[in-house]
Write an enzyme that holds these catalytic residues in place. Structure first.
Site, PDB file in Angstrom:
ATOM      1  N   PHE A  73       0.892  -1.228  -0.023  1.00  0.00           N
ATOM      2  CA  PHE A  73       0.054  -0.197  -0.085  1.00  0.00           C
ATOM      3  C   PHE A  73       1.012   1.236   0.145  1.00  0.00           C
ATOM      4  O   PHE A  73       0.486   2.210  -0.568  1.00  0.00           O
ATOM      5  CB  PHE A  73      -0.884   0.007   1.333  1.00  0.00           C
ATOM      6  CG  PHE A  73      -1.869  -1.101   1.400  1.00  0.00           C
ATOM      7  CD1 PHE A  73      -3.055  -0.953   0.723  1.00  0.00           C
ATOM      8  CD2 PHE A  73      -1.729  -2.170   2.259  1.00  0.00           C
ATOM      9  CE1 PHE A  73      -3.972  -2.081   0.837  1.00  0.00           C
ATOM     10  CE2 PHE A  73      -2.582  -3.070   2.333  1.00  0.00           C
ATOM     11  CZ  PHE A  73      -4.013  -2.955   1.770  1.00  0.00           C
ATOM     12  N   TYR A 141      -0.175  10.956 -10.427  1.00  0.00           N
ATOM     13  CA  TYR A 141      -0.543   9.752  -9.448  1.00  0.00           C
ATOM     14  C   TYR A 141      -0.703   8.567 -10.190  1.00  0.00           C
ATOM     15  O   TYR A 141      -0.180   7.332  -9.847  1.00  0.00           O
ATOM     16  CB  TYR A 141      -1.600  10.160  -8.516  1.00  0.00           C
ATOM     17  CG  TYR A 141      -2.356   9.059  -7.680  1.00  0.00           C
ATOM     18  CD1 TYR A 141      -1.664   8.576  -6.832  1.00  0.00           C
ATOM     19  CD2 TYR A 141      -3.728   8.681  -7.973  1.00  0.00           C
ATOM     20  CE1 TYR A 141      -2.180   7.356  -6.389  1.00  0.00           C
ATOM     21  CE2 TYR A 141      -4.224   7.814  -7.359  1.00  0.00           C
ATOM     22  CZ  TYR A 141      -3.584   7.004  -6.582  1.00  0.00           C
ATOM     23  OH  TYR A 141      -4.019   5.921  -5.857  1.00  0.00           O
ATOM     24  N   ASP A 279      -8.357  15.876 -12.578  1.00  0.00           N
ATOM     25  CA  ASP A 279      -9.780  15.143 -11.953  1.00  0.00           C
ATOM     26  C   ASP A 279     -10.490  14.604 -13.338  1.00  0.00           C
ATOM     27  O   ASP A 279     -11.016  15.562 -14.285  1.00  0.00           O
ATOM     28  CB  ASP A 279     -10.849  16.021 -11.206  1.00  0.00           C
ATOM     29  CG  ASP A 279     -10.504  15.832  -9.738  1.00  0.00           C
ATOM     30  OD1 ASP A 279      -9.839  15.203  -9.574  1.00  0.00           O
ATOM     31  OD2 ASP A 279     -11.077  16.785  -8.928  1.00  0.00           O
TER      32      ASP A 279
HETATM   33  N1  UDP Z   1     -14.152  16.620  -4.141  1.00  0.00           N
HETATM   34  C1  UDP Z   1     -14.751  17.803  -4.231  1.00  0.00           C
HETATM   35  N2  UDP Z   1     -14.651  18.580  -2.702  1.00  0.00           N
HETATM   36  C2  UDP Z   1     -13.622  17.914  -1.831  1.00  0.00           C
HETATM   37  C3  UDP Z   1     -13.026  16.780  -2.210  1.00  0.00           C
HETATM   38  C4  UDP Z   1     -13.164  16.174  -3.379  1.00  0.00           C
HETATM   39  O1  UDP Z   1     -15.567  18.469  -4.756  1.00  0.00           O
HETATM   40  O2  UDP Z   1     -13.656  18.696  -0.896  1.00  0.00           O
HETATM   41  C5  UDP Z   1     -14.454  15.976  -5.574  1.00  0.00           C
HETATM   42  C6  UDP Z   1     -13.160  15.889  -6.337  1.00  0.00           C
HETATM   43  O3  UDP Z   1     -12.802  16.864  -7.411  1.00  0.00           O
HETATM   44  C7  UDP Z   1     -13.453  14.514  -7.305  1.00  0.00           C
HETATM   45  C8  UDP Z   1     -14.560  13.969  -6.274  1.00  0.00           C
HETATM   46  O4  UDP Z   1     -14.993  14.793  -5.125  1.00  0.00           O
HETATM   47  O5  UDP Z   1     -14.277  14.903  -8.418  1.00  0.00           O
HETATM   48  C9  UDP Z   1     -13.708  12.684  -5.416  1.00  0.00           C
HETATM   49  O6  UDP Z   1     -12.401  13.105  -4.826  1.00  0.00           O
HETATM   50  P1  UDP Z   1     -11.539  12.595  -3.919  1.00  0.00           P
HETATM   51  O7  UDP Z   1     -10.315  13.383  -3.513  1.00  0.00           O
HETATM   52  O8  UDP Z   1     -12.465  12.171  -2.816  1.00  0.00           O
HETATM   53  O9  UDP Z   1     -11.127  11.169  -4.752  1.00  0.00           O
HETATM   54  P2  UDP Z   1     -10.333  10.987  -6.118  1.00  0.00           P
HETATM   55  O10 UDP Z   1     -11.382  10.736  -6.972  1.00  0.00           O
HETATM   56  O11 UDP Z   1      -9.456  12.369  -6.353  1.00  0.00           O
HETATM   57  O12 UDP Z   1      -9.279   9.961  -5.838  1.00  0.00           O
END
Ligand code: UDP
Length: 324
Positions: A73, A141, A279
């Site tokens: 991990f 990432y 994203d």
């Molecule tokens: N997101 C958001 N506000 C936050 C955190 C995340 O709008 O405070 C959105 C982010 O842009 C993505 C989704 O929620 O579209 C999931 O983000 P997260 O960081 O939880 O996981 P990821 O998909 O990036 O691994």
């Protein structure tokens, strides 16, 4: 089995260690405790504090422990941070991973369950996403995870390694003991629940002009216990290769906020913010391979249950591991 778990103090690693210990496996955690928590390491596991960027530490640990398999991990896992500082991600996730691989090959350890991600795919044209889809990451990432998958594949080809790539969608939820505690927290569900706890005035919504029904990004949220179980299934089977781990159902940011409002009874204000670079608009898993080959059957595949478990943990640990 004797299992070496790298990153056993982190969110997914701590829950997997908990479940491995419950099943009676002998677990040794190798972790630098940089982003995880000492209190998150199951007390039944032995802890070796070390950093994968140091090739000697992991070589010595691998030789001394002599595990039957490795569950890997330990890595950085933030899309946004990786866009700011790509080299951080390549040096830790790829460089550290190569040291781990080198240590395994030297010690004759063949089996590795690697914590990979749907971010290795980038943004495929169609949903749900299958393992056969092209991998074109949109952020460092995802790229760093893909590069390590590639190294493992060649080690399979040339050295008889048996790598399993578990490509997680969005890990969420908690057990009674272990939950999500990052500093700073960037993930959606814990950030929303922080507002419900009165620790933030509003949750930022990163963009509402995506090409999705309500304009916000869609993700496939999968319970951390179901993720952990997939590792245990993969350890017990003679398998290799990629497996997507998600429920097959996507939820938008707005839908997640609404589910959290229902679970907490809090109005949870939102603050519309700019898009977060890197994203993808929509990521939803096709997990038929995991179901068919691993026998994986997610137990908590509905978002309200996932959110309720996360809420229970955050309410019991309002300051995360630091407060208890
Ligand atoms: N997101 C958001 N506000 C936050 C955190 C995340 O709008 O405070 C959105 C982010 O842009 C993505 C989704 O929620 O579209 C999931 O983000 P997260 O960081 O939880 O996981 P990821 O998909 O990036 O691994």
């Amino acid at each position: 089995m004797k299992i070496l778990v790298t990153g056993g103090s982190g969110y997914i690693g701590s829950v997997t260690t908990e479940l491995l210990c419950n099943d009676g496996h002998e677990v040794v955690v190798f972790d630098n405790l940089e982003r995880g928590h000492l209190a998150a390491v199951d007390p039944r596991a032995r802890l070796i504090v070390g950093d994968l960027r140091d090739p000697h530490g992991i070589r010595d640990a691998m030789r001394a422990v002599g595990p039957d398999a490795v569950v890997h991990f330990a890595a950085y896992a933030l899309v946004g941070e990786s866009m700011q500082d790509p080299m951080l991600y390549f040096s830790n996730n790829l460089g550290g991973g190569l040291h781990l691989l080198d240590a395994m090959l030297h010690a004759g350890v063949r089996k590795i369950i690697f914590s990979s991600t749907c971010a290795t795919y980038g943004q495929p044209a169609t949903m749900p996403m299958t393992e056969a889809m092209p991998q074109r990451p949109t952020n460092p990432y995802g790229e760093s995870k893909l590069m390590f998958e590639t190294a493992l594949r060649w080690a399979q080809e040339r050295h008889g390694l048996q790598p399993v790539f578990l490509r997680y969608f969005n890990a969420a939820g908690a057990t009674a003991k272990h939950g999500e505690d990052h500093d700073p927290e960037t993930h959606l569900i814990p950030n929303v629940l922080k507002v419900a706890l009165g620790q933030a005035p509003a949750v930022p919504v990163y963009g509402d002009d995506y090409d999705t029904p309500d304009g916000t990004c869609i993700r496939d949220y999968v319970h951390i216990v179901d993720l952990a179980r997939a590792h245990i299934l993969a350890l017990g089977k003679d398998v290799a290769g990629p497996f997507n781990l998600g429920t097959g159902t996507g939820f938008s940011v707005k839908q997640v906020v609404a589910t959290c409002r229902a679970a907490t009874g809090h109005p949870i204000p939102v603050a519309l913010s700019p898009r977060r670079p890197g994203d993808p608009a929509c990521l939803v898993a096709g997990a038929a391979r995991a179901r068919e080959i691993l026998g994986w059957n997610p137990q908590y595949a509905d978002l309200p249950t996932i959110v309720r478990h996360a809420w229970n943990w955050h309410r019991a640990h309002p300051r995360g591991y630091g407060g208890k």
